[in-house]
Structures are given as C-alpha cells and as structure tokens.
Design a protein around this motif. Structure first.
Motif, short mmCIF file in Angstrom:
data_model
loop_
_atom_site.label_atom_id
_atom_site.label_comp_id
_atom_site.label_asym_id
_atom_site.label_seq_id
_atom_site.Cartn_x
_atom_site.Cartn_y
_atom_site.Cartn_z
N THR A 336 0.80 -1.05 0.07
CA THR A 336 -0.07 -0.10 -0.01
C THR A 336 0.86 1.27 -0.08
O THR A 336 0.49 2.32 -0.28
N LYS A 337 2.14 1.07 0.38
CA LYS A 337 3.03 1.97 0.04
C LYS A 337 3.88 1.16 -0.94
O LYS A 337 4.01 0.35 -1.07
N ARG A 338 4.44 1.98 -2.09
CA ARG A 338 5.31 1.17 -3.07
C ARG A 338 6.03 0.23 -2.58
O ARG A 338 7.14 0.61 -1.77
N LEU A 339 6.05 -0.97 -2.92
CA LEU A 339 6.92 -2.11 -2.56
C LEU A 339 8.31 -1.65 -3.07
O LEU A 339 8.34 -1.57 -4.02
N ALA A 340 9.18 -1.72 -2.14
CA ALA A 340 10.75 -1.31 -2.59
C ALA A 340 11.53 -2.52 -3.25
O ALA A 340 10.88 -3.74 -2.69
N VAL A 341 12.18 -2.46 -3.77
CA VAL A 341 13.20 -3.67 -4.58
C VAL A 341 14.63 -3.18 -3.86
O VAL A 341 14.81 -2.15 -4.52
N ASP A 342 15.27 -4.03 -3.45
CA ASP A 342 16.75 -3.61 -2.69
C ASP A 342 17.42 -4.58 -3.35
O ASP A 342 17.62 -5.65 -4.01
N ASP A 343 18.82 -4.13 -2.84
CA ASP A 343 20.12 -4.93 -3.01
C ASP A 343 20.59 -4.96 -1.91
O ASP A 343 21.72 -4.00 -1.60
N GLY A 344 20.34 -6.24 -0.91
CA GLY A 344 21.20 -6.14 0.54
C GLY A 344 20.81 -5.27 1.42
O GLY A 344 21.48 -4.90 2.36
N TYR A 345 19.50 -4.88 1.41
CA TYR A 345 18.90 -3.95 2.31
C TYR A 345 19.12 -4.20 3.79
O TYR A 345 19.83 -3.86 4.54
N TYR A 346 18.71 -5.45 4.04
CA TYR A 346 18.24 -5.81 5.46
C TYR A 346 19.77 -6.28 5.95
O TYR A 346 19.88 -5.99 7.01
N ALA A 347 20.50 -6.95 5.23
CA ALA A 347 21.90 -7.45 5.77
C ALA A 347 22.58 -6.35 5.85
O ALA A 347 23.46 -6.42 6.68
N THR A 348 22.49 -5.10 5.21
CA THR A 348 23.32 -4.05 5.81
C THR A 348 23.18 -3.75 7.38
O THR A 348 24.13 -3.09 7.89
N PHE A 349 22.00 -4.15 7.70
CA PHE A 349 21.96 -3.83 9.61
C PHE A 349 22.92 -4.80 9.99
O PHE A 349 22.68 -4.58 11.30
N ASN A 350 23.31 -5.69 9.63
CA ASN A 350 24.47 -6.73 10.28
C ASN A 350 25.83 -6.11 10.23
O ASN A 350 26.58 -6.48 11.00
N ARG A 351 25.89 -4.98 9.60
CA ARG A 351 27.29 -4.44 9.58
C ARG A 351 27.53 -3.47 10.93
O ARG A 351 26.77 -3.01 11.15
N ASP A 352 28.89 -3.63 11.28
CA ASP A 352 29.28 -2.86 12.45
C ASP A 352 29.34 -1.51 12.17
O ASP A 352 29.03 -0.87 13.20
#
Ligand code: NAP
Length: 554
Positions: A336-352
């Motif tokens: 219902t908000k435009r579905l985003a299409v990503d390249d490694g978004y969630y995994a980025t939050f594992n970075r130090d």
C-alpha cells in the motif's frame, strides 16, 4: 539563471524532458506540429537526471522499463543488467534524444513559472523564470509524478553548517563518503537503495527510520545474452500483455505465459502452496512479489500472509532480533506504499558501521552544527542525507502558477485534491494536457508503459481534432466528476487507503488526503480509454477557437 527573453509561438509546448516529454515531442513532430520542450535540467532524463544518489536504479526490469514505440530502438539498445542503474538509464534517454534528433527543440536550464489560458485565442502563454515567453495552442505537462523533492522542516536544519543532500537532487559530481560519519533520514524506496551503498563507503552510517518499509530483493544480475536475445523476440507479445494488464503491475519477470500472469486468490492455495509461491517470487526477485495472489491488495488475509512472509525473511537475515523487529513493518498492508526493491538492504543492518535509530521511540528534536539530536540522545555526523520523498503527483504541476478560463487558478481548483478526467485533462483549463496525471494509473506499475499510452492517446486526440478542424478540447465537468468518483470508489475497494503514503498525499503536511492514482490497473484503464475514443472522445468537449470565444463572451 540568466535572463534570456526569448519569445516564440509554436503549436505545442511540452514541460519536461524525461520519458514523457521526449516521446511527446517525437509524436507531436510526427503530427507535423511545431513544438518546444522546456526542461529545468541541463540534459534530458527527468527523474533519471536528478536522482543520482548511490544505488539509484530501476525497480522494474529495465527491458520493459523502456520505450516500445520504435522496433529498431528496442532491438538495438542493449541493457546490461536486469535492473539498470541511473547512469545507464540516463545514457538510454540521451541516446533516444540523439537518435530522434530531439534536442534542437528543447530549451534546457529553463523552468516554467506561469501558464495562462487566453480564451479569445484558445491558446496558452507560458512564461519562464528566466524571462522567456511561449505562445502555444496546446500545453502539455510532462512534469513527472516524483519530481519535487521535499525536505521536512526540522528545528536547526536551515542554520546547520553540515552538508545536506536530498536523494532527488543529488550533486552531479557525486558525494565522497569515505571516512565520513553519515546520517540518512528516510527509509522509502530511495533510502532503501542508498543505505547499502552509503554503508559500504562511509566510516559510519546512522539510519533514522520513522516507518519501516517492506522491501524485496531485486536479485539483480547481468543480462544473459541468450536469454536477452529470446526476450527481444518476445517484445511485441510482452508489451501487448503488459498493456493489457495480463502480467502483474510492472511487467516482470519477462516471460509471457501462465506462470507469471495474475494468479489465484489466496483462499484457493494451501499453506504449502502459499509459501512455495512467495518463496519462488522472493528468490527470483523483484516487485512482482505482490502479484503472488490476485487479492493481496484487497484481502487482509492475503495481505497479511505476504507481509508475514517478508517479516519472516527479515528475522532470518537480520542477526540482532531487536533490530529485526524495528525493521519489520506492522499495521501497514504490504504494497500500500510502493513495495521497494533492494540490493542487500536488510543485511546492511548486520554491519558494524551501521546504526538504526527508531524515530517512533526517539523522535528527532533538532539538527545541530555537529549532527542530529533526538529526544533521547545526540549523534555526531559529518553529513546528512534526506531520502524523505516528494510532493508527489500534484507537486510539479502546482509549482507552476496555472490559470485557466476566467483567470481561475488550478491551485485553487485542486485545493481539496486533484480533479481530472482520466488523469488527462481538468475542466476549466482547455487545451491543457497531463501525461500520467493524477487520476490515471501512472505510478502504480511500470510508468513508462503508462507514459506511452498517454502520449499516444493525446497525439491521437490532437490528430482527430485537427482532422475535424477543431482546436479546443476541454474535459467535460460531469465526466470529470464521475471519474473522480470512480477513482475514489475503486481505491476504497482496496487496502491502499490504509497507509499514510504519498499516493494519498499523506507524506506532505497540510496536503489534502485524496487517493490520487487509478487503482484499476492498466488493462482496465486502457479499455476505458479505448471506449472513450470509440465513443468519439466521450467526456471531452471539442470545438473551434472562435466558437469557444463567442461562447465564453456569452
Ligand atoms: P518515500 O517513499 O515517500 O519515503 C520517504 C521516507 O522518508 C519515508 O521513510 C518517510 O517516513 C521518511 N520521512 C519523511 N518525512 C520524514 C520526517 N519528517 N522525519 C523522518 N522521516 C521522514 O520517498 P522515496 O523513498 O524517495 O520514494 C518515493 C517514490 O519514488 C517511491 O515510492 C517510488 O515510486 C519512487 N522511487 C523509485 C525508485 C526506483 O525505481 N528504483 C527509487 C526510488 C524512488 P514515513 O513513512 O514515516 O513518512
């Protein structure tokens, strides 16, 4: 901007030299009309000229996010990846401008300030900020739906000495983040693309998130030559089925046939079938994830199943469960908000070197000279990036001071929300045409195919008027009222109005909350437009200039 004081008269003026403006110019020339395009940027490209932030790339398979009007063009152009990055899209549009020799009729670095309709002559007078005047029978706004960026008002922001950027107006020379402590505010499609790239370059990145968004992996990859050759053979069929609304939204993956057509309702699939369908789409990548079941945007059960699947993926990918939870959207139906299409978004939050600040728990209090102060803490930054979106759909149109019949102001007419007939015209403003205006499907799906359909509709309507010796076209008020009613009604049948999205204007304080795009899909919309044409352009009043002037004089 220097004063140029040019004054010309042409048949048609087009505002904007992105996908819409370029093709419009091409079609106007084919009709034998004289035309001028006015473009604020220094080159063609529109969205792809301005949005140069790291990670900016198409969220639709680019082979379909391209013009289909010229067979040689689509056969000869080679896209290198499935989801082309901004420089390649810019090169493509530049190539189109050169290939069809469009540049000679474009004024660059020129911004339109006002557009006034003269009822006596049935013509528009357009004034630019740099002092030019253009007189034209037809005024065509190809201004884009996402071209007026917005930076929220935050205490201290205007006074800060820190460098501040907006994703939608990125410096052409780029920004070197090496060794810098960067803040980014906003986690919509732009933020979701920029965050992984900035995290790789910066010393540290702090992500200020107000509302988590759903995003699915692009699974971007170079084009396989054999597969691409096969696809090029299928272009006519693919475009036909996309235009007919037979393949989901943006038209991907690129394969005709039942596998990727709109599928079944969720109630008709078992738990295992549901999971398998979502997984298959997640693995393949792209926004067609939301096409897994036909009722994802209309049924809470179907939507919740899709949302749950993505939340499950977030908790698998993100190592820290607390961060995973903060990144998990809740209470907002997926899509219902435009579905985003990503390249490694969630995994980025594992970075130090990446920190997530949840603004729902700790809102921003002010921007200082050294960083961002939230209600609970203060962080030092060297630079602030705003990925805070756009005054969408109406922003670029209303930025121009437009007056129609009797000196009526479009800003006033649309004060409670945009009113159009088919997203193409608005009553009281004859000969003013909108490409993918509010009230058309435009932003819901693959905007390039929507642009092609609108440009062709407009060109055909102008040709038809010319053949009848008519030179005034205006949306009929009753037709417009009925269309606005239909757009609202159709949106109310879906889950779309449940999200505070830019589709509703909800992202801009004070903007009327009205669902702006037509949600019925391009297939239905096209059928409606075809019927309008078959009925002699029903809903459009047409006539001759002097007759209209007489009518206006009473
Ligand atoms: P957006 O979807 O409107 O996202 C803006 C983000 O900024 C949201 O996370 C919003 O949070 C946040 N925000 C706004 N005001 C804020 C404030 N005062 N404080 C904190 N956060 C704030 O904008 P966008 O990401 O630029 O995307 C807009 C559209 O452009 C997309 O939906 C898509 O259609 C298009 N786009 C396409 C591509 C592509 O093709 N690849 C790429 C980028 C964008 P809230 O949700 O809480 O308001």
């Amino acid at each position: 901007m220097t004063n140029s004081n040019r004054e010309i008269a042409v048949d048609a003026i087009v505002v904007g030299a992105g996908f819409a403006g370029l093709y419009m110019l091409y079609r106007l020339r084919k009709l034998g009309l004289t035309a001028k395009v006015i473009e604020a940027g220094s080159d063609v490209g529109g969205t792809w000229y301005w949005n140069r932030y790291p990670g900016a790339r198409c969220d639709v398979d680019t082979a379909m996010y391209s013009y289909g009007f010229d067979e040689k063009l689509q056969q000869e152009w080679e896209w290198s990846e499935h989801y082309a990055a901004q420089p390649e899209l810019q090169r493509y549009l530049s190539h189109v401008a050169d290939r069809f020799e469009l540049r000679s009729d474009i004024w660059f670095d020129t911004r339109v300030a006002t557009a006034d309709y003269d009822e006596r002559n049935a013509s528009w007078t357009i004034a630019t900020e740099s002092g030019d005047t253009v007189h034209a029978r037809w005024c065509i706004l190809a201004t884009g739906n996402l071209s007026v960026g917005r930076i929220p008002e935050i205490p201290g922001l205007k006074a800060t000495s820190l460098p501040v950027y907006h994703t939608g107006n990125w410096p052409h020379e780029g920004v070197d983040f090496t060794g810098l402590d960067v803040a980014i505010i906003g986690t919509g499609s732009s933020g979701i693309q920029a965050i992984p790239e900035i995290a790789k370059a910066a010393k540290h990145l702090t992500v200020y998130q107000r509302t988590p968004s759903f995003t699915v992996p692009a699974n971007n990859r170079p084009r396989d030559p054999a597969e691409y050759a096969e696809l090029k053979k299928l272009y006519p069929e693919l475009r036909r089925s996309l235009y007919a609304g037979e393949i989901y939204g943006a038209g991907e993956p690129l394969e005709p046939g039942s596998r990727f057509r709109r599928s079944v309702a969720i109630a008709d699939a078992s738990e295992d079938e549901r999971r398998a369908e979502f997984q298959q789409r997640w693995d393949r990548g792209g926004g067609h994830f939301n096409g897994a079941f036909v009722d994802i945007l209309t049924s809470e059960t179907a939507n919740e199943a899709a949302a749950d699947f993505v939340r499950g993926k977030i908790s698998e990918i993100v190592e820290d469960p607390e961060i995973a939870e903060k990144l998990s959207p809740r209470g907002i139906p997926i899509g219902t908000k435009r579905l985003a299409v990503d390249d490694g978004y969630y995994a980025t939050f594992n970075r130090d070197n990446v920190t997530l600040v949840d603004l729902r728990d700790d809102p921003i209090a002010e921007v200082t000279d050294s960083g961002v102060r939230t209600e609970k803490s203060e962080r030092r930054h060297d630079v602030i990036v705003f990925a805070t979106g756009f005054d969408a759909m109406t922003g670029a149109i209303l930025k121009i001071d437009i007056t129609g019949c009797g000196g009526a102001s479009l800003r006033e007419k649309w004060a409670a929300g945009p009113r159009t007939y088919l997203g193409l015209m608005t009553h009281g403003f004859p000969n003013l045409l909108l490409v993918t205006g509010p009230g058309s499907p435009s932003v819901l799906g693959n905007v390039v195919c929507h642009i092609e359909q609108h440009v062709e509709f407009i060109a055909d309507m102008l040709a038809d008027a010319a053949a009848r010796g008519e030179d005034v076209i205006e949306a009929d008020l009753a037709a417009e009222d009925a269309w606005v009613e239909r757009v609202n009604h159709q949106a109310d049948q879906t889950l779309y109005p449940r999200a505070n999205s830019w589709f509703l204007g909800a992202n801009v304080p004070g903007k009327p909350r009205v669902f702006m795009p037509f949600v019925g899909g391009i297939g239905l919309y096209r059928q409606i437009c075809d019927q309008v044409v078959a009925d002699g352009y029903a809903g459009f009043e047409r006539g001759k200039a002097n007759q209209s002037a007489q009518a206006a004089r009473g």
